[in-house]
Write a protein that holds these residues in place. Structure first.
Motif, PDB file in Angstrom:
ATOM      1  N   LEU A   1       0.818  -1.205   0.000  1.00 51.86           N
ATOM      2  CA  LEU A   1       0.000   0.000   0.000  1.00 51.86           C
ATOM      3  C   LEU A   1       0.859   1.264   0.000  1.00 51.86           C
ATOM      4  CD1 LEU A   1      -2.787  -1.131   2.466  1.00 51.86           C
ATOM      5  CD2 LEU A   1      -2.993  -0.812  -0.001  1.00 51.86           C
ATOM      6  N   ALA A   2       1.946   1.248   0.745  1.00 52.04           N
ATOM      7  CA  ALA A   2       2.832   2.410   0.775  1.00 52.04           C
ATOM      8  C   ALA A   2       3.464   2.642  -0.596  1.00 52.04           C
ATOM      9  CB  ALA A   2       3.913   2.224   1.840  1.00 52.04           C
ATOM     10  N   THR A   3       3.867   1.575  -1.260  1.00 46.93           N
ATOM     11  CA  THR A   3       4.456   1.696  -2.595  1.00 46.93           C
ATOM     12  C   THR A   3       3.426   2.235  -3.581  1.00 46.93           C
ATOM     13  OG1 THR A   3       5.926  -0.151  -2.113  1.00 46.93           O
ATOM     14  CG2 THR A   3       5.664   0.450  -4.423  1.00 46.93           C
ATOM     15  N   GLU A   4       2.205   1.697  -3.524  1.00 47.17           N
ATOM     16  CA  GLU A   4       1.152   2.181  -4.410  1.00 47.17           C
ATOM     17  C   GLU A   4       0.866   3.660  -4.158  1.00 47.17           C
ATOM     18  OE1 GLU A   4      -2.086  -0.469  -3.595  1.00 47.17           O
ATOM     19  OE2 GLU A   4      -1.428  -1.911  -5.100  1.00 47.17           O
ATOM     20  N   ARG A   5       0.804   4.048  -2.898  1.00 51.06           N
ATOM     21  CA  ARG A   5       0.548   5.437  -2.536  1.00 51.06           C
ATOM     22  C   ARG A   5       1.644   6.348  -3.094  1.00 51.06           C
ATOM     23  NH1 ARG A   5       1.771   5.994   3.064  1.00 51.06           N
ATOM     24  NH2 ARG A   5       3.823   6.343   2.186  1.00 51.06           N
ATOM     25  N   ASP A   6       2.893   5.933  -2.939  1.00 52.95           N
ATOM     26  CA  ASP A   6       4.003   6.746  -3.433  1.00 52.95           C
ATOM     27  C   ASP A   6       3.967   6.886  -4.947  1.00 52.95           C
ATOM     28  OD1 ASP A   6       4.849   7.026  -0.828  1.00 52.95           O
ATOM     29  OD2 ASP A   6       6.425   5.502  -0.980  1.00 52.95           O
ATOM     30  N   ILE A   7       3.638   5.806  -5.640  1.00 50.54           N
ATOM     31  CA  ILE A   7       3.537   5.860  -7.100  1.00 50.54           C
ATOM     32  C   ILE A   7       2.429   6.827  -7.507  1.00 50.54           C
ATOM     33  CG2 ILE A   7       2.884   4.534  -9.150  1.00 50.54           C
ATOM     34  CD1 ILE A   7       4.367   2.146  -7.889  1.00 50.54           C
ATOM     35  N   LEU A   8       1.286   6.739  -6.828  1.00 52.77           N
ATOM     36  CA  LEU A   8       0.177   7.625  -7.161  1.00 52.77           C
ATOM     37  C   LEU A   8       0.498   9.087  -6.850  1.00 52.77           C
ATOM     38  CD1 LEU A   8      -2.813   5.428  -5.982  1.00 52.77           C
ATOM     39  CD2 LEU A   8      -2.182   5.998  -8.335  1.00 52.77           C
ATOM     40  N   ARG A   9       1.211   9.334  -5.768  1.00 51.19           N
ATOM     41  CA  ARG A   9       1.614  10.711  -5.447  1.00 51.19           C
ATOM     42  C   ARG A   9       2.516  11.274  -6.530  1.00 51.19           C
ATOM     43  NH1 ARG A   9       3.096  10.523   0.959  1.00 51.19           N
ATOM     44  NH2 ARG A   9       0.962  10.671   1.715  1.00 51.19           N
ATOM     45  N   ARG A  10       3.487  10.490  -6.954  1.00 51.37           N
ATOM     46  CA  ARG A  10       4.410  10.963  -7.997  1.00 51.37           C
ATOM     47  C   ARG A  10       3.673  11.186  -9.312  1.00 51.37           C
ATOM     48  NH1 ARG A  10       8.073   6.637  -6.026  1.00 51.37           N
ATOM     49  NH2 ARG A  10       9.231   7.597  -4.342  1.00 51.37           N
ATOM     50  N   ALA A  11       2.753  10.271  -9.620  1.00 54.01           N
ATOM     51  CA  ALA A  11       1.996  10.416 -10.868  1.00 54.01           C
ATOM     52  C   ALA A  11       1.128  11.660 -10.829  1.00 54.01           C
ATOM     53  CB  ALA A  11       1.129   9.179 -11.100  1.00 54.01           C
ATOM     54  N   SER A  12       0.495  11.919  -9.691  1.00 52.93           N
ATOM     55  CA  SER A  12      -0.354  13.109  -9.607  1.00 52.93           C
ATOM     56  C   SER A  12       0.478  14.382  -9.719  1.00 52.93           C
ATOM     57  CB  SER A  12      -1.181  13.100  -8.321  1.00 52.93           C
ATOM     58  OG  SER A  12      -0.344  13.205  -7.193  1.00 52.93           O
ATOM     59  N   LYS A  13       1.662  14.402  -9.118  1.00 50.00           N
ATOM     60  CA  LYS A  13       2.539  15.570  -9.247  1.00 50.00           C
ATOM     61  C   LYS A  13       2.970  15.759 -10.702  1.00 50.00           C
ATOM     62  CE  LYS A  13       4.505  15.489  -4.612  1.00 50.00           C
ATOM     63  NZ  LYS A  13       5.723  15.229  -3.826  1.00 50.00           N
ATOM     64  N   TYR A  14       3.285  14.653 -11.363  1.00 52.68           N
ATOM     65  CA  TYR A  14       3.720  14.715 -12.756  1.00 52.68           C
ATOM     66  C   TYR A  14       2.605  15.269 -13.631  1.00 52.68           C
ATOM     67  CZ  TYR A  14       4.961  13.155 -17.441  1.00 52.68           C
ATOM     68  OH  TYR A  14       5.227  13.109 -18.770  1.00 52.68           O
ATOM     69  N   PHE A  15       1.401  14.711 -13.478  1.00 56.33           N
ATOM     70  CA  PHE A  15       0.303  15.144 -14.325  1.00 56.33           C
ATOM     71  C   PHE A  15      -0.181  16.543 -13.966  1.00 56.33           C
ATOM     72  CE2 PHE A  15      -0.145  10.496 -15.018  1.00 56.33           C
ATOM     73  CZ  PHE A  15       0.096  10.525 -16.388  1.00 56.33           C
ATOM     74  N   ALA A  16      -0.076  16.949 -12.719  1.00 57.93           N
ATOM     75  CA  ALA A  16      -0.457  18.304 -12.334  1.00 57.93           C
ATOM     76  C   ALA A  16       0.487  19.320 -12.968  1.00 57.93           C
ATOM     77  CB  ALA A  16      -0.438  18.453 -10.814  1.00 57.93           C
ATOM     78  N   GLY A  17       1.745  18.973 -13.084  1.00 56.74           N
ATOM     79  CA  GLY A  17       2.720  19.858 -13.698  1.00 56.74           C
ATOM     80  C   GLY A  17       2.644  19.855 -15.210  1.00 56.74           C
ATOM     81  N   GLU A  18       1.947  18.893 -15.783  1.00 59.69           N
ATOM     82  CA  GLU A  18       1.888  18.753 -17.237  1.00 59.69           C
ATOM     83  C   GLU A  18       0.771  19.591 -17.852  1.00 59.69           C
ATOM     84  OE1 GLU A  18       0.655  14.940 -19.415  1.00 59.69           O
ATOM     85  OE2 GLU A  18       2.806  14.756 -19.190  1.00 59.69           O
ATOM     86  N   THR A  19      -0.182  20.059 -17.055  1.00 65.78           N
ATOM     87  CA  THR A  19      -1.294  20.815 -17.611  1.00 65.78           C
ATOM     88  C   THR A  19      -0.817  22.176 -18.122  1.00 65.78           C
ATOM     89  OG1 THR A  19      -1.829  21.697 -15.433  1.00 65.78           O
ATOM     90  CG2 THR A  19      -2.997  19.715 -16.109  1.00 65.78           C
ATOM     91  N   ASN A  20      -1.329  22.547 -19.262  1.00 64.70           N
ATOM     92  CA  ASN A  20      -0.952  23.827 -19.898  1.00 64.70           C
ATOM     93  C   ASN A  20      -2.198  24.677 -20.140  1.00 64.70           C
ATOM     94  OD1 ASN A  20       1.768  23.107 -20.074  1.00 64.70           O
ATOM     95  ND2 ASN A  20       1.376  21.935 -21.925  1.00 64.70           N
ATOM     96  N   TRP A  21      -2.993  24.879 -19.121  1.00 60.42           N
ATOM     97  CA  TRP A  21      -4.245  25.628 -19.295  1.00 60.42           C
ATOM     98  C   TRP A  21      -3.978  27.074 -19.284  1.00 60.42           C
ATOM     99  CZ3 TRP A  21      -7.424  22.553 -15.197  1.00 60.42           C
ATOM    100  CH2 TRP A  21      -7.467  21.215 -15.567  1.00 60.42           C
TER     101      TRP A  21
END
Length: 137
Positions: free
Chosen positions: A117-137
């Motif tokens: 669960l900790a590994t999954e959580r960390d992966i999801l946190r990194r993915a959300s940071k990556y995708f949040a930084g990728e938006t060009n609105w």
């Protein structure tokens, strides 16, 4: 299916889809994916790959490379302390030694679940940071 057959007859080159582009995953993502697979008792390449949105063969390759790097034989890789599923456990024993063994097995099972669960959580946190930084609105 009929549509693709007709397209093949009309123009075989246009009917074929181009091969998928190779995706370049970071070393950190690869290590996290391997750690998730290794820390999940009873997991399959297919399950973990589907959860991460990657190809099963890609995950398998990463796991085998990591095992080779660490010098771990494929048969030894899953015996790192994960306990069998809870359904396979027997009823609590009246003998103290047996009860201690059962409780230690349960603790090991819960620790493996916590790592997953900790590994999954960390992966999801990194993915959300990556995708949040990728938006060009």
């Amino acid at each position: 299916m009929v549509d693709t057959l007709i397209l093949d007859l009309l123009d075989p080159e246009e009917a074929r889809t181009p091969p998928m582009a190779m995706k370049d995953y970071s070393d950190e993502f690869k290590a996290d994916a391997v750690a998730l697979y290794e820390s999940t008792p009873g997991a399959t390449y297919k399950d973990i790959a589907a959860d991460l949105g990657i190809n099963r063969a890609t995950l398998r390759e990463w796991v085998l490379r990591d095992r080779a790097r660490r010098g771990v034989a494929p048969a030894d890789a899953r015996t790192g302390g994960a306990a069998p599923a809870r359904a396979a456990q027997t009823a609590p024993s009246a003998y103290p030694d047996e009860r201690i063994r059962q409780l230690e097995a349960r603790v090991a099972e819960l620790e493996a679940s916590e790592r997953k669960l900790a590994t999954e959580r960390d992966i999801l946190r990194r993915a959300s940071k990556y995708f949040a930084g990728e938006t060009n609105w």
